[in-house]
Each structure stands twice: as structure tokens, then as C-alpha cells.
Design a protein around this motif. Sequence first.
Motif, PDB file in Angstrom:
ATOM      1  N   GLN A  20      32.175  42.124  42.015  1.00 53.86           N
ATOM      2  CA  GLN A  20      32.050  42.898  40.926  1.00 53.86           C
ATOM      3  C   GLN A  20      31.952  41.884  39.694  1.00 53.86           C
ATOM      4  O   GLN A  20      32.204  40.740  39.815  1.00 53.86           O
ATOM      5  N   ALA A  21      31.141  42.391  38.737  1.00 55.52           N
ATOM      6  CA  ALA A  21      31.322  41.494  37.758  1.00 55.52           C
ATOM      7  C   ALA A  21      32.446  41.319  36.956  1.00 55.52           C
ATOM      8  O   ALA A  21      33.444  42.210  37.326  1.00 55.52           O
ATOM      9  N   ASP A  22      32.746  40.392  35.950  1.00 53.54           N
ATOM     10  CA  ASP A  22      33.767  40.070  35.633  1.00 53.54           C
ATOM     11  C   ASP A  22      34.867  41.217  34.825  1.00 53.54           C
ATOM     12  O   ASP A  22      35.856  41.801  35.254  1.00 53.54           O
ATOM     13  N   GLU A  23      33.959  41.735  34.081  1.00 56.54           N
ATOM     14  CA  GLU A  23      34.597  42.878  33.107  1.00 56.54           C
ATOM     15  C   GLU A  23      34.772  44.108  33.986  1.00 56.54           C
ATOM     16  O   GLU A  23      35.569  45.036  33.771  1.00 56.54           O
ATOM     17  N   PRO A  41      53.317  47.363  42.956  1.00 57.02           N
ATOM     18  CA  PRO A  41      52.138  46.818  41.870  1.00 57.02           C
ATOM     19  C   PRO A  41      50.774  46.665  42.559  1.00 57.02           C
ATOM     20  O   PRO A  41      50.819  46.259  43.793  1.00 57.02           O
ATOM     21  N   VAL A  42      49.684  46.881  41.916  1.00 56.77           N
ATOM     22  CA  VAL A  42      48.406  46.899  42.308  1.00 56.77           C
ATOM     23  C   VAL A  42      47.540  45.785  41.512  1.00 56.77           C
ATOM     24  O   VAL A  42      47.692  45.840  40.340  1.00 56.77           O
ATOM     25  N   THR A  43      46.936  44.780  41.830  1.00 55.68           N
ATOM     26  CA  THR A  43      46.170  43.894  41.500  1.00 55.68           C
ATOM     27  C   THR A  43      44.997  43.796  42.263  1.00 55.68           C
ATOM     28  O   THR A  43      44.683  44.286  43.234  1.00 55.68           O
ATOM     29  N   PHE A  44      43.858  42.717  41.365  1.00 49.26           N
ATOM     30  CA  PHE A  44      42.868  41.987  42.233  1.00 49.26           C
ATOM     31  C   PHE A  44      42.976  40.788  42.522  1.00 49.26           C
ATOM     32  O   PHE A  44      43.768  40.039  41.804  1.00 49.26           O
ATOM     33  N   SER A  45      42.629  40.293  43.641  1.00 47.56           N
ATOM     34  CA  SER A  45      42.535  38.868  43.851  1.00 47.56           C
ATOM     35  C   SER A  45      41.288  38.188  42.823  1.00 47.56           C
ATOM     36  O   SER A  45      40.212  38.472  43.207  1.00 47.56           O
ATOM     37  N   TYR A  46      41.643  37.656  41.772  1.00 51.75           N
ATOM     38  CA  TYR A  46      40.812  37.608  40.718  1.00 51.75           C
ATOM     39  C   TYR A  46      40.099  36.107  40.536  1.00 51.75           C
ATOM     40  O   TYR A  46      39.477  35.683  39.682  1.00 51.75           O
ATOM     41  N   GLY A  47      40.132  35.352  41.944  1.00 52.22           N
ATOM     42  CA  GLY A  47      39.441  34.405  41.803  1.00 52.22           C
ATOM     43  C   GLY A  47      38.005  34.259  41.091  1.00 52.22           C
ATOM     44  O   GLY A  47      37.794  33.430  40.142  1.00 52.22           O
ATOM     45  N   ARG A  48      37.136  34.737  41.786  1.00 50.90           N
ATOM     46  CA  ARG A  48      35.635  34.997  41.146  1.00 50.90           C
ATOM     47  C   ARG A  48      35.672  35.507  39.628  1.00 50.90           C
ATOM     48  O   ARG A  48      35.006  35.025  38.786  1.00 50.90           O
ATOM     49  N   ALA A  49      36.221  36.416  39.532  1.00 53.71           N
ATOM     50  CA  ALA A  49      36.361  37.117  38.245  1.00 53.71           C
ATOM     51  C   ALA A  49      36.889  36.435  37.003  1.00 53.71           C
ATOM     52  O   ALA A  49      36.584  36.519  36.169  1.00 53.71           O
TER      53      ALA A  49
END
Length: 98
Positions: A20-23, A41-49
Motif C-alpha cells: 500500500q502507498a503510505d497515505e 486495538p487494530v493497527t498496521f505493521s507500518y514499517g514500509r509505510a
Amino acid sequence: MLKDCVPASVAGIAFLSGGQADEEATIHLNLINKLGPLPWPVTFSYGRALQHLPQKLWSGKAENVAAAQRAFAHRARMNSMAAQGQWKPELEKVDMAA
């Protein structure tokens, strides 16, 4: 729906942001959290983003460190708001101008 198949006793759910793109990842996280209230809680593993734009801006050059740090802080703030279902597209421009 996740609430139907994931026990409320689960500590949290993290999706991967890869591909996915950052935004775009921020938008998806915000939409998920607007479904609430959720039992976890719900989140993404945001390493790349989180890292994509800062790494691109930095490009290994010392003179680009400040811009890369600003970009990282911006995406972290946007994702923090999205984790609470409070992100709005107009915040992208306002926050980056600050």
C-alpha cells in the motif's frame, strides 16, 4: 467481520501495510477504526509505510536528514490519528505545512 471470528480476549490485531502507498495505509487504518467500538486495538505493521518517503528524501545525504525526519514524524502523526479513527485528508496538508 472480525468481531465474529476473533475473540475479544485477543490483545490486538495488526495488518501488514506492505503493497500500500503510505497515505493509502493511513486511510485504511482510519476506516477500520471508524467501524468501532472494537473489542481490541487494530493497527498496521507500518514499517514500509513509515519509512518509504523518509528514506527516499534522505537518500543517504546528511543535508537531507531534517526533511526525512519531518516526513517520518508527519506519517507517524497521521497514523496515530488513524489508529483512533480521527484522521482526515485535510490533515495531510495542514500537518506537512507545519
